[in-house]
Enzyme design. Structure first.
Site, PDB file in Angstrom:
ATOM      1  N   ASP A  37      -4.708  -7.461  -2.533  1.00  0.00           N
ATOM      2  CA  ASP A  37      -4.763  -7.058  -1.304  1.00  0.00           C
ATOM      3  C   ASP A  37      -5.232  -8.027  -0.318  1.00  0.00           C
ATOM      4  O   ASP A  37      -6.274  -8.978  -1.105  1.00  0.00           O
ATOM      5  CB  ASP A  37      -5.812  -6.016  -1.262  1.00  0.00           C
ATOM      6  N   ILE A  38      -4.689  -8.419   0.820  1.00  0.00           N
ATOM      7  CA  ILE A  38      -5.020  -9.525   1.728  1.00  0.00           C
ATOM      8  C   ILE A  38      -6.143  -9.583   2.300  1.00  0.00           C
ATOM      9  O   ILE A  38      -6.852 -10.388   2.839  1.00  0.00           O
ATOM     10  CB  ILE A  38      -3.830  -9.615   2.592  1.00  0.00           C
ATOM     11  N   HIS A 107       0.529   3.546  -2.246  1.00  0.00           N
ATOM     12  CA  HIS A 107      -0.081   2.597  -2.884  1.00  0.00           C
ATOM     13  C   HIS A 107      -1.191   2.893  -3.542  1.00  0.00           C
ATOM     14  O   HIS A 107      -1.919   3.800  -3.039  1.00  0.00           O
ATOM     15  CB  HIS A 107      -0.172   1.532  -2.108  1.00  0.00           C
TER      16      HIS A 107
END
Ligand code: AMP
Length: 146
Positions: A37-38, A107
Site C-alpha cells: 500500500d502506498i 482488494h
C-alpha cells in the site's frame, strides 16, 4: 459510491494491472497480484487483488476469484509474518464508500500489527505517501520469504 455501480476500467488498481502506473510488487501469479500500500497504515501494509475479476466489491466477486485472492492473502501474510515478526495480522476488506472503500476494484488489506501501536485506519495512512525507495526495500525483505 455505493454498493451498486459500474466497474471503472480506469480505477487505480486497473491501471496498475495494465502497467500504466507503478506498484511495489510482492507477489504475482496467473490470477492474483499483491503489492505494498502506498499510504501504509502499518509497516508492511499490503494489498491483494484479482487480475481478471471486474468485481467492485465482495458481493459481486466470483467465488473462484475470491478463493484465488484469499489463497494469495494467506501466502503473502505468511511471508510478512516471517519477514517482519508482527504480534498480529489484520485482514480487512471494505465494501462501498460508507464502509471506507475508496478504490472500486475488490482488494484485501493485509496489516501486520504490533502490540502498543495505534489500531484502526486513518485517512491517507500513517505519514501519508510512503517513500518509494523505502517501500522497495521493505518489499525485498518480504519477497525473500515468498
Ligand atoms: P480502500 O479504502 O479499502 O479502498 O483502500 C484503498 C487503499 O489503496 C488505501 O489503503 C490506499 O492507501 C491504497 N492506494 C491508493 N493508491 C495506491 C497506489 N497507487 N498504490 C498502492 N496503494 C494505493
Amino acid at each position: 459510491m455505493s454498493l451498486d455501480g459500474t466497474y471503472d476500467e480506469a480505477n487505480i488498481f486497473a491501471l496498475i494491472l495494465q502497467g500504466k502506473i507503478p506498484a511495489t510488487k510482492l507477489y504475482e501469479d496467473d490470477d492474483t497480484f499483491a503489492f505494498l500500500d502506498i499510504m501504509p497504515q502499518t509497516r508492511g501494509h499490503a494489498l491483494v487483488i484479482s487480475k481478471w475479476s471486474k468485481a467492485r466489491n465482495l458481493l459481486e466477486m466470483e467465488d473462484e476469484a475470491l478463493a484465488q485472492v484469499m489463497a494469495t492473502v494467506k501466502k503473502v501474510a505468511t511471508a510478512i509474518r516471517e519477514a517482519l515478526n508482527p504480534d498480529g495480522i489484520q485482514i480487512a476488506q471494505f465494501n462501498g464508500a460508507p464502509a471506507g472503500q475508496t478504490i472500486f476494484h475488490l482488494h484485501v488489506h493485509i496489516l501486520p500489527r504490533w502490540e502498543g501501536d495505534p489500531k484502526g485506519f486513518v485517512a491517507h495512512g500513517h505519514g501519508g505517501q510512503a517513500d518509494v525507495a523505502q517501500l522497495q526495500a521493505l518489499a525485498d525483505e518480504i519477497r525473500a520469504h515468498l
